[in-house]
Enzyme design. Structure first.
Site, mmCIF file in Angstrom:
data_model
loop_
_atom_site.group_PDB
_atom_site.id
_atom_site.type_symbol
_atom_site.label_atom_id
_atom_site.label_comp_id
_atom_site.label_asym_id
_atom_site.label_seq_id
_atom_site.Cartn_x
_atom_site.Cartn_y
_atom_site.Cartn_z
ATOM 1 N N HIS A 1 42.066 46.788 39.629
ATOM 2 C CA HIS A 1 42.005 45.791 40.900
ATOM 3 C C HIS A 1 43.220 46.115 41.652
ATOM 4 O O HIS A 1 43.994 45.276 41.576
ATOM 5 C CB HIS A 1 41.839 44.546 40.489
ATOM 6 C CG HIS A 1 40.467 44.246 39.909
ATOM 7 N ND1 HIS A 1 39.405 43.959 40.622
ATOM 8 C CD2 HIS A 1 40.178 44.089 38.408
ATOM 9 C CE1 HIS A 1 38.185 43.459 39.877
ATOM 10 N NE2 HIS A 1 38.822 43.866 38.652
ATOM 11 N N CYS B 1 36.427 48.230 40.326
ATOM 12 C CA CYS B 1 36.017 47.717 39.100
ATOM 13 C C CYS B 1 34.305 48.052 39.044
ATOM 14 O O CYS B 1 33.889 48.898 38.888
ATOM 15 C CB CYS B 1 36.531 46.392 38.911
ATOM 16 S SG CYS B 1 36.638 45.844 37.083
ATOM 17 N N GLU C 1 43.573 45.630 44.940
ATOM 18 C CA GLU C 1 43.544 44.406 45.713
ATOM 19 C C GLU C 1 44.874 43.601 45.233
ATOM 20 O O GLU C 1 45.469 42.696 46.074
ATOM 21 C CB GLU C 1 42.699 43.676 45.545
ATOM 22 C CG GLU C 1 41.938 42.844 44.658
ATOM 23 C CD GLU C 1 40.963 43.647 43.777
ATOM 24 O OE1 GLU C 1 40.928 44.878 43.707
ATOM 25 O OE2 GLU C 1 40.139 43.099 43.187
HETATM 26 N N1 GLN Z 1 31.222 43.380 34.742
HETATM 27 C C1 GLN Z 1 32.183 44.482 34.676
HETATM 28 C C2 GLN Z 1 33.034 44.550 33.721
HETATM 29 O O1 GLN Z 1 33.100 43.619 32.782
HETATM 30 C C3 GLN Z 1 33.094 44.567 35.870
HETATM 31 C C4 GLN Z 1 33.992 43.583 35.947
HETATM 32 C C5 GLN Z 1 34.910 43.506 37.367
HETATM 33 O O2 GLN Z 1 34.353 43.791 38.285
HETATM 34 N N2 GLN Z 1 35.907 42.889 37.205
HETATM 35 O O3 GLN Z 1 33.321 45.567 33.144
#
Ligand code: GLN
Length: 534
Positions: free
Chosen positions: A507, A381, A509
């Site tokens: 994600h 992310c 994970e």
């Molecule tokens: N802050 C970034 C976004 O909102 C990444 C978010 C995250 O890593 N979950 O896109």
């Protein structure tokens, strides 16, 4: 359907969620179908708006629900498929009751905690009872017995058990038996008091799980048994695990927890088959290889903030027969000292998700170090977003490239908000959340790792790769290895001519299990193992 309620006493952080999940593992291994859910007594509608410092990680489900991290344990330890109906907060209960009140559903009555709030909680249990395809539904009640905000939930489960046939519901209380050094002994009083509190509310636990640093001797168990009105064989210990949380089911099995539960609920089930689980734990405890992985983040003082990431890493490493020496590196320290002194000697660099500007340049520097030194890199992310920014600045020559999250004026917003994604002020559940499909590029590292060309992964972010810069970055050598077909959103990038540089907008994970490591983590762990051996 049978119901098990798990409450906690004395203090928080006893690992009730883990205990509930481990019980799920045992019952599944006995051939029973298990469901798991959690009640959270706080007033937030969901934990999505809470800071990691307050709450640890926010666990995202397939359907996009932002939930408590215990649901992560449930999914990792069992084959449960959870939905937003599996995490009920007091905030949701009140929201629903107040909505009904405004609609006039209560026909002029005074709306009260009892019966209206408690009825709403029981409704959820009944709903799950009707719709969940399982033999046993385990419900964990968050918080500690005695908390004011937990009372409506305890009252609701008390009433619920009364409304069901005897033997249909089972109450398990997880409690603390501390060792007091000065006295040189284990103390049963906190447990006595916490059970007294429960009994005051009208709940008599049938099984007590005593969390302890040391073995709980027979005399202490006897004392707890007589003061708490629980048969001595149902007073069992759960010691702190030595190596890995995956030992918990084995430990509870040795204490005969699954046998007690099956017996108390009048179920017939064969003995638990734990051979595969034992092998898995064995691999985790004594791996053949070792690799040093740096996790570059900023919520490093909060052990639960990167829970699923760390678990996924351990699953993957055990699949590679590798032990991980995890080094948590503060991104702000990289900003002060540079990457070299903090990342030298690492076999892998992992940059997990995150929000906010603090430490961002440190994360960008970490991605650069991994790319230049050919150290395996996994970006999750925000970890993908920083890798894109880094590549844009240093390889594609867009010196001022940034994410518009951190620099709204940047000339080259390689990461940005898409039209329609603006927040409009509201923060709750306004991100891109939950499972989306992704098509993988033929011949990419990602496609090899997944051994599939179409995947689905869970998201939780607001910002996206900016397609306006795609051609420039691709020309400079960045490989777009996965896109979401609707809207052509970039979900995966990688850098060719590198042992393993893969970063994803989603994600992964959240989908890793101890016995089925996630392909991207597996690929990363493998590359790290190879790096360590060279
Ligand atoms: N802050 C970034 C976004 O909102 C990444 C978010 C995250 O890593 N979950 O896109």
């Amino acid at each position: 359907m049978k119901y098990i309620f798990i409450t906690g006493g004395v203090i928080s952080s006893l690992g009730k969620g883990l205990t509930a999940a481990a019980l799920g593992t045992l019952l599944e291994r006995r051939g029973l179908k298990v469901g798991l859910m959690k009640f959270d007594p706080y007033l937030n509608v969901d934990p999505g708006t809470m800071s990691p410092y307050q709450h640890g990680e926010v666990y995202v489900l397939e359907d996009g629900a932002e939930t408590d991290l215990d649901l992560g344990h449930y999914e990792r330890f069992t084959s449960c498929r959870l939905t937003r109906r599996h995490n009920l907060t007091a905030g949701q209960v009140y929201e629903e009751v107040l909505r009904k009140e405004r609609r006039g559903d209560y026909l002029g009555k005074t709306v009260q905690v009892i019966p209206h709030i408690t009825d709403e909680i029981k409704n959820r249990l009944r709903h799950m009872g009707q719709h969940e395809d399982c033999d046993i539904l385990i419900t964990e009640i968050g918080g500690t017995t005695g908390d004011i905000e937990g009372l409506p939930f305890l009252e609701a489960i008390r009433q619920f058990s009364l409304e069901n046939a005897p033997g249909q519901c089972l109450f398990i209380h997880v409690t603390l038996v501390p060792f007091i050094k000065a006295a040189g002994e284990l103390k049963s009083k906190p447990t006595q008091q916490s059970v007294a509190k429960l009994r005051e509310i009208g709940i008599q636990p049938q099984i007590l799980i005593c969390r302890s640093e040391y073995p709980v001797d027979h005399e202490t168990r006897q004392k707890i048994s007589s003061f708490c009105n629980v048969p001595v064989e149902a007073v069992i210990e759960e010691q702190d695990v030595k190596h890995t949380i995956y030992e918990v089911p084995l430990m509870l099995h040795r204490e005969r927890l699954d046998e007690l539960v099956v017996h108390a609920l009048g179920l017939k089930a064969p003995q638990a088959d734990l051979k595969e689980w034992e092998k898995l734990v064995g691999r985790m405890i004594s791996p053949k290889y070792r690799a040093k992985i740096a996790m570059v983040g900023k919520y490093l003082g909060v052990p639960d903030a990167y829970k699923s990431v760390m678990e996924a890493l351990f699953h993957a490493a055990s699949g590679e027969d590798t032990g991980i020496d995890l080094v948590k590196v503060d991104a702000e320290e990289i900003e002060k000292q540079g990457a070299e002194p903090l990342l030298r000697g690492m076999d892998g660099v992992l940059v997990p998700g995150g929000f906010g500007e603090r430490g961002i340049e440190g994360k960008i520097a970490a991605a650069r170090y991994a790319r230049e030194k050919k150290i395996p890199y996994l970006g999750l992310c925000l970890g993908m977003q920083v890798a894109v920014i880094e590549f844009a600045r240093d390889v594609a020559g867009l010196k001022k490239a940034h994410s518009s999250e951190f620099d709204s004026q940047t000339k080259d917003p390689v990461i940005t908000l898409l039209p329609g994604q603006e927040m409009n002020g509201a923060k709750g559940a306004t991100m891109r959340l939950g499972s989306y499909s992704c098509r993988l590029a033929a011949g990419s590292m990602a496609e090899k790792a997944y051994a599939q060309s179409e995947i689905r992964e869970r998201h939780r972010h607001r910002y996206e790769f900016n397609n306006a810069h795609r051609a420039v970055l691709e020309k400079a050598g960045l490989r777009i290895s996965g896109v979401h077909p609707q809207g052509d959103l970039v979900e995966l990038i990688e850098i060719p001519d590198h042992p393993w540089f893969v970063a994803c907008q989603f994600h992964p994970e959240f989908r890793s299990k101890p016995d089925v490591p996630h392909p991207l983590f597996r690929g990363f762990a493998q590359a790290a193992r190879v790096h360590a051996q060279n």
